[in-house]
Design an enzyme around this catalytic site. Structure first.
Site, PDB file in Angstrom:
ATOM      1  N   ASP A   8       4.443  11.843   2.285  1.00 14.05           N
ATOM      2  CA  ASP A   8       4.536  12.280   0.896  1.00 14.05           C
ATOM      3  C   ASP A   8       3.220  12.683   0.236  1.00 14.05           C
ATOM      4  O   ASP A   8       3.218  13.507  -0.646  1.00 14.05           O
ATOM      5  CB  ASP A   8       5.327  11.299   0.016  1.00 14.05           C
ATOM      6  CG  ASP A   8       4.923   9.854   0.148  1.00 14.05           C
ATOM      7  OD1 ASP A   8       5.771   9.029   0.446  1.00 14.05           O
ATOM      8  OD2 ASP A   8       3.730   9.572  -0.065  1.00 14.05           O
TER       9      ASP A   8
ATOM     10  N   ASP B  90      -2.230  35.339 -36.134  1.00 10.65           N
ATOM     11  CA  ASP B  90      -2.762  36.391 -37.002  1.00 10.65           C
ATOM     12  C   ASP B  90      -2.055  37.674 -36.642  1.00 10.65           C
ATOM     13  O   ASP B  90      -1.561  37.825 -35.530  1.00 10.65           O
ATOM     14  CB  ASP B  90      -4.253  36.609 -36.701  1.00 10.65           C
ATOM     15  CG  ASP B  90      -5.111  35.515 -37.272  1.00 10.65           C
ATOM     16  OD1 ASP B  90      -4.674  34.876 -38.221  1.00 10.65           O
ATOM     17  OD2 ASP B  90      -6.236  35.318 -36.757  1.00 10.65           O
TER      18      ASP B  90
ATOM     19  N   GLU C  51      -0.693   6.272  -5.003  1.00  9.75           N
ATOM     20  CA  GLU C  51      -2.106   6.600  -5.298  1.00  9.75           C
ATOM     21  C   GLU C  51      -2.294   8.092  -5.516  1.00  9.75           C
ATOM     22  O   GLU C  51      -3.197   8.525  -6.201  1.00  9.75           O
ATOM     23  CB  GLU C  51      -3.046   6.220  -4.147  1.00  9.75           C
ATOM     24  CG  GLU C  51      -2.912   4.871  -3.548  1.00  9.75           C
ATOM     25  CD  GLU C  51      -1.997   4.882  -2.356  1.00  9.75           C
ATOM     26  OE1 GLU C  51      -1.329   5.908  -2.114  1.00  9.75           O
ATOM     27  OE2 GLU C  51      -1.913   3.847  -1.677  1.00  9.75           O
TER      28      GLU C  51
ATOM     29  N   VAL D 181       0.832  -1.201   0.000  1.00 12.28           N
ATOM     30  CA  VAL D 181       0.000   0.000   0.000  1.00 12.28           C
ATOM     31  C   VAL D 181       0.873   1.260   0.000  1.00 12.28           C
ATOM     32  O   VAL D 181       0.618   2.217  -0.737  1.00 12.28           O
ATOM     33  CB  VAL D 181      -0.954   0.001   1.206  1.00 12.28           C
ATOM     34  CG1 VAL D 181      -1.668   1.330   1.324  1.00 12.28           C
ATOM     35  CG2 VAL D 181      -1.949  -1.132   1.070  1.00 12.28           C
TER      36      VAL D 181
HETATM   37  P1  ATP Z   1      -4.950  39.205 -40.165  1.00  6.85           P
HETATM   38  O1  ATP Z   1      -5.077  38.006 -41.034  1.00  6.85           O
HETATM   39  O2  ATP Z   1      -3.596  39.644 -39.865  1.00  6.85           O
HETATM   40  O3  ATP Z   1      -5.821  39.182 -38.953  1.00  6.85           O
HETATM   41  P2  ATP Z   1      -6.967  40.580 -41.398  1.00  6.85           P
HETATM   42  O4  ATP Z   1      -7.792  39.527 -40.793  1.00  6.85           O
HETATM   43  O5  ATP Z   1      -7.310  41.988 -41.096  1.00  6.85           O
HETATM   44  O6  ATP Z   1      -5.470  40.356 -41.085  1.00  6.85           O
HETATM   45  P3  ATP Z   1      -8.333  40.360 -43.707  1.00  6.85           P
HETATM   46  O7  ATP Z   1      -9.444  40.821 -42.859  1.00  6.85           O
HETATM   47  O8  ATP Z   1      -8.419  39.073 -44.416  1.00  6.85           O
HETATM   48  O9  ATP Z   1      -7.004  40.353 -42.914  1.00  6.85           O
HETATM   49  O10 ATP Z   1      -8.051  41.539 -44.716  1.00  6.85           O
HETATM   50  C1  ATP Z   1      -7.262  41.320 -45.827  1.00  6.85           C
HETATM   51  C2  ATP Z   1      -7.234  42.546 -46.703  1.00  6.85           C
HETATM   52  O11 ATP Z   1      -8.558  42.865 -47.095  1.00  6.85           O
HETATM   53  C3  ATP Z   1      -6.712  43.795 -46.006  1.00  6.85           C
HETATM   54  O12 ATP Z   1      -5.330  43.900 -46.121  1.00  6.85           O
HETATM   55  C4  ATP Z   1      -7.408  44.899 -46.761  1.00  6.85           C
HETATM   56  O13 ATP Z   1      -6.688  45.216 -47.915  1.00  6.85           O
HETATM   57  C5  ATP Z   1      -8.719  44.276 -47.159  1.00  6.85           C
HETATM   58  N1  ATP Z   1      -9.771  44.678 -46.235  1.00  6.85           N
HETATM   59  C6  ATP Z   1      -9.815  44.486 -44.897  1.00  6.85           C
HETATM   60  N2  ATP Z   1     -10.929  44.976 -44.366  1.00  6.85           N
HETATM   61  C7  ATP Z   1     -11.632  45.506 -45.381  1.00  6.85           C
HETATM   62  C8  ATP Z   1     -12.898  46.160 -45.489  1.00  6.85           C
HETATM   63  N3  ATP Z   1     -13.674  46.369 -44.449  1.00  6.85           N
HETATM   64  N4  ATP Z   1     -13.303  46.567 -46.707  1.00  6.85           N
HETATM   65  C9  ATP Z   1     -12.548  46.335 -47.776  1.00  6.85           C
HETATM   66  N5  ATP Z   1     -11.357  45.732 -47.758  1.00  6.85           N
HETATM   67  C10 ATP Z   1     -10.898  45.311 -46.584  1.00  6.85           C
END
Ligand code: ATP
Length: 765
Positions: A718, A337, A295, A290
């Site tokens: 322990d 991201d 355990e 034991v």
């Molecule tokens: P990450 O991937 O680093 O998080 P993110 O998610 O902002 O970046 P996306 O949202 O995919 O990346 O955006 C990619 C591209 O799309 C941007 O670089 C921009 O050029 C364009 N973009 C982002 N937001 C908008 C918007 N609201 N309207 C139009 N174009 C956009």
């Protein structure tokens, strides 16, 4: 029309359903009604198999081999005491040890279980609901029939609901129907008779996923009354699955138990050979068996895991799946991201450029044309502002667009960007990370015809050939902005006469005229560079994955210390030309991936995993879900993340902050370090006892330690100090070592030798 409870909710006009629930779709239910309905109707959750209660837990522990052996020993010593040969001291001590052991195991396990349940509650899904005219985010369990819910891309539908209005709403109903293609919903579908769930186009169902568009719906069924409730008797089992570490430790525990039992037999046989009494030797052998079985090991690990998870929650890392804690301890690559995780996601529009003109700064006074460019950028956006209850102006919507709207406000131009008697917004082609652009279509009320305004990543804007010179000039300005770490959006548009059908709108995004560019600064999070440096010292590689342009991404990566000598940036287009094999071979060379779509993340995770890396990957959108599932630690954003991403993740960052990932890794490493210390501590103690007893018997000294001594050492010497180990906080030097491999031996790094030496030392002492 009277609607009965057996109703086919897709059949009657939606107005009748709203009347039945007595709800105004623009206001939703009142909190008082909700409370009443919650009391009568219960929670909006699927039944779970009941969890083990304290009595069941006690019974389970009573069936532990070590407890059974101890009880047997207690009975034996009691029998001997009644025979008159011995005092009652021994059985009393043994029984006390049993009770203490049981008490500790049951209460500590209960504590761990309660902590994990509280955690599950914190990570439970939320949804947007309209109550008393206010949009609220509530726990989906709190929904009641009659609630008006707001559905957006990335939401997991929180209940069965009849749609009131939709805008290009698509739902993935595969969980319910097995059909993998998303279904386009249609509020005006008129359905009669028996219609299968998959064909009920004016309904959405609990547990399915909104893959595109948005909508408003009235809840008609919750919890076990939903379609999903009918097919899923128990979605979850009551028993918590063991983590890989717990399973491995169980194996180790079994091995040691065998060593203990064999030693006990050996000791028993030796004693008998030396002419000692059978009953005395039996007691000693039992006590040794034991005492030598660790355990406490399993319990200490469970407690370590739960206390770490609680500490992580305080540091903004919400663990959804317990094995993630262990995987965090082994993490060797973090794929993160950029926007919002490494940067602040506070986009400030600082620079603009008008086709045919110079770059101009947002702080300078604008000319009429420059103002028009800003107004058009704003018109092609969805972000809005409102005054909150404290009288402060709050901006809502996409961070980049908020940058536009905020400058528009500062310039006093907001009024001009609204619909007026010249222009009226008639349609939108939404933004997606794949398209990297969005368009808004306006009707020209004064001159007739229509206007489309498209804004987005410059390379993704379909500019007509006749504007090739303007495009060439724009590219240079774009790169100049990007080198300064600015995110760049282009604006383009054209006039046309006939509005096509909704399904053909995307055809309008062609042959556009370029109007101008806007550059946004999104400063890196102040703590990110330090966290990246800390990760580097700990042998963990940080990789940036972004939808942004390569030049912008590179500038920020350099600023943060992600991109080092010999490492490079790979764009989504280049990635498409690299085979999986090549990527596996070269993945170590790339620290930044730019202009990638969520699907590319899968290939990147796979390539690193093929290189034996343990990968942590962040994500926020619906399309990030597969990569989050594939990564060893899928991390969803708590603030900007969709419910789908959260549902697919192992951990949620409640502050969306990269530095939190590194802090969580430190905690994960601490768990592993505590487990090793526990193994070391318990094994040295227990195996020393075995060695002393065997050595004493072989040397002819007889029984060196009495059964009572062995049992007391076991629990007081322990067990209890071992439990204290579970609360040990991470030490700074944890991040000075390289990551430990996933299935590395617990005894690696010289621990085995150290232990052997210590056992010999303890035995001799
Ligand atoms: P990450 O991937 O680093 O998080 P993110 O998610 O902002 O970046 P996306 O949202 O995919 O990346 O955006 C990619 C591209 O799309 C941007 O670089 C921009 O050029 C364009 N973009 C982002 N937001 C908008 C918007 N609201 N309207 C139009 N174009 C956009």
């Amino acid at each position: 029309m009277i609607i009965d409870d057996q109703l086919n909710w897709y059949e009657p006009p939606v107005q009748d359903i709203l009347e039945k629930f007595g709800v105004d779709p623009t206001r939703g239910l009142s909190p008082q009604r909700v409370l009443k309905l919650q009391q009568s109707g219960g929670k909006n959750v699927l039944d779970e198999a009941p969890r083990e209660n304290a009595i069941q837990r006690t019974l389970r522990h009573l069936l532990d081999v070590s407890i059974i052996i101890l009880l047997f020993a207690a009975a034996l010593s009691l029998f001997m005491a009644f025979q008159g040969g011995k005092t009652f001291f021994e059985p009393i001590v043994i029984l006390s040890v049993v009770i203490l052991n049981l008490g500790l195991a049951v209460t500590q396990e209960g504590r761990a279980e309660r902590a994990l349940e509280a955690l599950e509650k914190m990570a439970s899904p939320t949804c947007t609901v309209l109550r008393d005219g206010v949009r609220l985010s509530v726990d989906t369990a709190e929904l009641v029939p009659g609630d008006i819910i707001v559905l957006e891309t990335g939401d997991i539908v929180p209940a069965d609901a009849r749609l009131i209005e939709t805008s290009s709403l698509f739902a993935d109903e595969s969980a319910l129907t097995g059909e993998s293609e998303p279904v386009e919903k249609n509020v005006s579908a008129e359905l009669e008779g028996t219609v299968l769930a998959g064909d009920q186009l004016n309904m959405v169902f609990f547990g399915t996923v909104i893959t595109a568009g948005n909508g408003l719906a009235v809840v008609v069924a919750t919890g076990m009354d939903t379609q999903m409730g009918h097919i899923a008797q128990f979605l979850k089992t009551g028993k918590r699955a063991k983590t890989p570490l717990q399973k491995r430790l169980d194996g180790l525990g079994r091995l040691i138990s065998w060593v203990a039992i064999v030693s006990a037999f050996f000791l028993f046989a030796l004693g008998l050979g030396r002419g000692m009494q059978v009953s005395d030797m039996l007691m000693v052998a039992i006590a040794l068996a034991v005492a030598a079985v660790p355990e406490m090991l399993a319990l200490i690990v469970t407690l370590t895991l739960t206390t770490s998870v609680q500490r992580m929650t305080k540091k903004h890392a919400l663990i959804r799946k317990l094995p993630a804690v262990e995987a965090l301890g082994n993490a060797s690559v973090i794929c993160s991201d950029k926007t919002g995780t490494l940067t602040m996601n506070r986009m400030a529009l600082t620079q603009l450029w008008l086709v045919g003109g110079d770059i101009f700064s947002a702080t300078e006074p604008f000319t009429r044309e420059q103002e028009q460019l800003l107004i058009d950028f704003a018109r092609a956006s969805n972000a809005t502002s409102k005054i909150d209850e404290y009288g402060e102006k709050r901006y809502l919507g996409d961070a980049t667009e908020v940058g536009i709207i905020r400058l528009l406000d500062e310039k006093g131009l907001s009024e001009l960007a609204r619909d007026n008697d010249e222009y009226r917004r008639v349609a939108e082609i939404p933004f997606s990370s794949e398209r990297k652009k969005m368009s808004v279509i306006f009707e020209d009320l004064k001159e007739g015809g229509y206007l489309i305004l498209t804004k987005g990543a410059m390379e993704w804007l379909p500019i007509a050939d006749e504007y090739a010179d303007e495009l060439e000039a724009a590219r240079m300005i774009h790169d100049e902005f990007a080198r300064r770490a600015l995110r760049v959006l282009g604006l383009a548009g054209k006039r046309f006469d006939v509005l096509p059908d909704e399904s053909d709108l995307e055809e309008l995004e062609s042959d556009l005229e370029l109007y101008g560019l806007a550059g946004f600064i999104d400063p890196p999070r102040p703590e990110a560079a330090f966290a990246i440096e800390e990760a580097k010292r700990a042998g963990i590689r940080t990789v940036m994955i972004t939808g942004d342009h390569a030049v912008t991404a590179k500038a920020i990566a350099e600023e943060l210390g992600i991109l080092e000598e010999g490492q490079s940036v790979l764009t989504g287009a280049q990635l498409a030309d690299v085979s999986d094999r090549e990527l596996i071979d070269k993945v170590r060379n790339y620290s930044v991936y730019a202009r990638v779509s969520p699907e590319d993340k899968l290939r990147i995770v796979n390539a690193w995993q093929e290189n034996d890396a343990v990968v942590a990957m962040t994500g926020d959108g619906v399309n990030d879900a597969p990569a989050l599932k594939m990564a060893d630690i899928g991390i969803a954003m708590g603030i900007t993340g969709t419910e789908v991403a959260k549902g697919a993740s192992d951990m949620i960052l409640t502050d969306d902050n990269f530095a939190t990932i590194v802090a969580a890794i430190k905690e994960g490493r601490n768990v592993y370090s505590i487990v090793r210390k526990t193994i070391y501590f318990l094994l040295v103690c227990n195996l020393s006892e075995v060695a002393i007893m065997l050595f004493g018997q072989i040397a002819g000294w007889g029984i060196v330690m009495s059964p009572i001594m062995l049992l007391l050492i076991n629990i007081i010497g322990d067990g209890i100090p071992g439990l204290r180990l579970a609360n040990e906080v991470p030490k700074p030097d944890l991040m000075e070592r390289r990551p430990v491999k996933k299935d590395a031996s617990f005894f690696g790094d010289g621990l085995f030798k150290h232990m052997a030496r210590q056992i010999i030392f303890c035995t001799l002492a």
